[in-house]
Design an enzyme around this catalytic site. Structure first.
Site, PDB file in Angstrom:
ATOM      1  N   CYS A 116      16.599  46.028  58.857  1.00 24.77           N
ATOM      2  CA  CYS A 116      17.556  47.145  58.848  1.00 24.77           C
ATOM      3  C   CYS A 116      18.281  47.309  60.180  1.00 24.77           C
ATOM      4  O   CYS A 116      19.283  48.023  60.247  1.00 24.77           O
ATOM      5  CB  CYS A 116      16.844  48.433  58.467  1.00 24.77           C
ATOM      6  SG  CYS A 116      15.942  48.284  56.933  1.00 24.77           S
ATOM      7  N   HIS A 239      20.549  54.588  60.803  1.00 18.36           N
ATOM      8  CA  HIS A 239      20.138  53.859  59.601  1.00 18.36           C
ATOM      9  C   HIS A 239      19.611  54.870  58.580  1.00 18.36           C
ATOM     10  O   HIS A 239      18.896  55.810  58.930  1.00 18.36           O
ATOM     11  CB  HIS A 239      19.064  52.841  59.970  1.00 18.36           C
ATOM     12  CG  HIS A 239      18.406  52.212  58.787  1.00 18.36           C
ATOM     13  ND1 HIS A 239      19.136  51.669  57.754  1.00 18.36           N
ATOM     14  CD2 HIS A 239      17.090  52.064  58.447  1.00 18.36           C
ATOM     15  CE1 HIS A 239      18.302  51.206  56.845  1.00 18.36           C
ATOM     16  NE2 HIS A 239      17.059  51.435  57.233  1.00 18.36           N
ATOM     17  N   ASN A 269      18.497  53.337  50.728  1.00 20.10           N
ATOM     18  CA  ASN A 269      18.393  52.502  51.927  1.00 20.10           C
ATOM     19  C   ASN A 269      18.995  51.128  51.616  1.00 20.10           C
ATOM     20  O   ASN A 269      18.419  50.363  50.848  1.00 20.10           O
ATOM     21  CB  ASN A 269      16.912  52.391  52.318  1.00 20.10           C
ATOM     22  CG  ASN A 269      16.687  51.515  53.532  1.00 20.10           C
ATOM     23  OD1 ASN A 269      17.582  50.781  53.968  1.00 20.10           O
ATOM     24  ND2 ASN A 269      15.481  51.572  54.069  1.00 20.10           N
TER      25      ASN A 269
END
Ligand code: UT7
Length: 310
Positions: A116, A239, A269
């Protein structure tokens, strides 16, 4: 980084059309909209079906080029942050070059795997290559088909992720206000806390603890590397893994949630795509220049913090 003047000249993103709501999961798993929303802030996510990481990356690239009316022939560097390509080679970036029709140009292409944090890693690598003078125009993409690597029987992970891609185009700048700063790092996960092997396996609680610890530290660190203080930052672009993680960082740093861009409710996500999707959505509505701080964390463990104008 000396003479660290970099500007973002294009923003864009692409998400697949199909949407999966929390209630859709409740049809085949023991879960509920209430559990998912209160624990994560997610209401829905986009799921790609037929479209691969490469398709998503290409669409985000096309949208970025269109949004900025950019001459594709100027691009001489393509970096894709991803952990979901089905192919070991060629890289996603290499195939994006082919689809953009710039195979006859001199272009360097490669992918980055930093989970990520990948997009922020890719921004630092692209900036360094532009500042080296060897490249003039970098297309940086975060693209993920997370639906292809989740275990659809594991209710503690599959509900978290979504598919999508976002991109930016970077060039060297002459404007002294366009200084960029990066603090990217990692801490080897030899315990399998967040691995994809071959599907996502995660100790959510450990990842959560890591995230709420590293995010404020990395924000502080990148600020120390710059001449700025927290109050000089207009926007924090975090994020999107869990709204509670973002709220915890805001509380820890005594900041209003208004300072944070958030869209986890709509996308879940999307790993390395989350930050560029946020940027693209924001820039489609706000044209004035802002000083932003990007902050990512993820499997690896990895983290990435950057200060850039958007
Ligand atoms: O990009 C980085 C990727 N990962 C992350 O950022 C993940 C970070 N971690 C998290 O966001 C959270 O840890 C989760 C959202 C994954 C889990 O939330 P939690 O508050 O830590 O829940 P938990 O794992 O402690 O589970 C609590 C309970 C458990 O039941 P018992 O043992 O208390 O009976 C789970 O089995 O909730 C259960 N549970 C669920 N129940 C309904 C786990 N997943 C679900 C679900 N629906 N989808």
């Amino acid at each position: 980084m000396k003479n660290n003047l970099i500007k973002i000249v294009g923003f864009g993103h692409y998400v697949p059309e199909k949407v999966m709501t929390n209630d859709d999961f409740a049809k085949f798993l023991e879960t509920s909209d209430e559990w998912i929303y209160t624990r994560t802030g997610i209401k829905k996510r986009h799921i790609s079906g037929e479209e691969s990481t490469i398709d998503l990356a290409y669409q985000a690239a096309i949208n970025t080029i269109k949004n900025s009316n950019y001459d594709v022939n100027k691009i001489d560097l393509i970096i894709v942050a991803t952990i979901t390509s089905k192919l070991r080679t060629p890289s996603v970036a290499n195939l994006v070059q082919a689809r953009l029709g710039i195979n006859e140009k001199h272009v360097m292409t490669f992918d980055i795997n930093a989970a990520c944090s990948g997009f922020v890693y890719a921004l630092e690598v692209a900036s360094s290559l532009l500042l080296s003078g060897n490249y003039k125009s970098a297309l940086v993409i975060g693209s993920e088909q997370m639906s292809s690597i989740v275990d659809w029987n594991d209710r503690s992970t599959c509900i978290l992720f979504g598919d999508g891609a976002g991109a930016v185009i970077l060039e060297k700048s002459n404007d002294e206000t366009d200084k960029v700063y990066f603090y990217n790092g990692s801490k080897g996960d030899d315990k399998g806390i967040l691995w994809i092997d071959p599907k996502v396996k995660m100790d959510g609680k450990e990842v959560y603890k890591f995230a709420v610890d590293i995010m404020p530290k990395a924000i502080q660190k990148v600020l120390e590397m710059s001449p700025y203080k927290l109050e000089d930052i207009d926007l924090i672009v975090p994020h999107q893994a869990n709204i509670r993680i973002i709220q915890s960082v805001a509380k820890d740093m005594n900041l209003s949630m208004d300072k944070f861009l958030v869209n986890i409710d709509e996308y879940g996500n999307t790993s390395s795509a989350s930050i560029p999707i946020l940027l693209s959505e924001y820039k489609s509505k706000h044209k004035d220049k802002k000083r932003a701080l990007f902050i990512g964390f993820g499997g690896g463990f990895t983290w990435g913090a950057a200060i850039m104008n958007i």
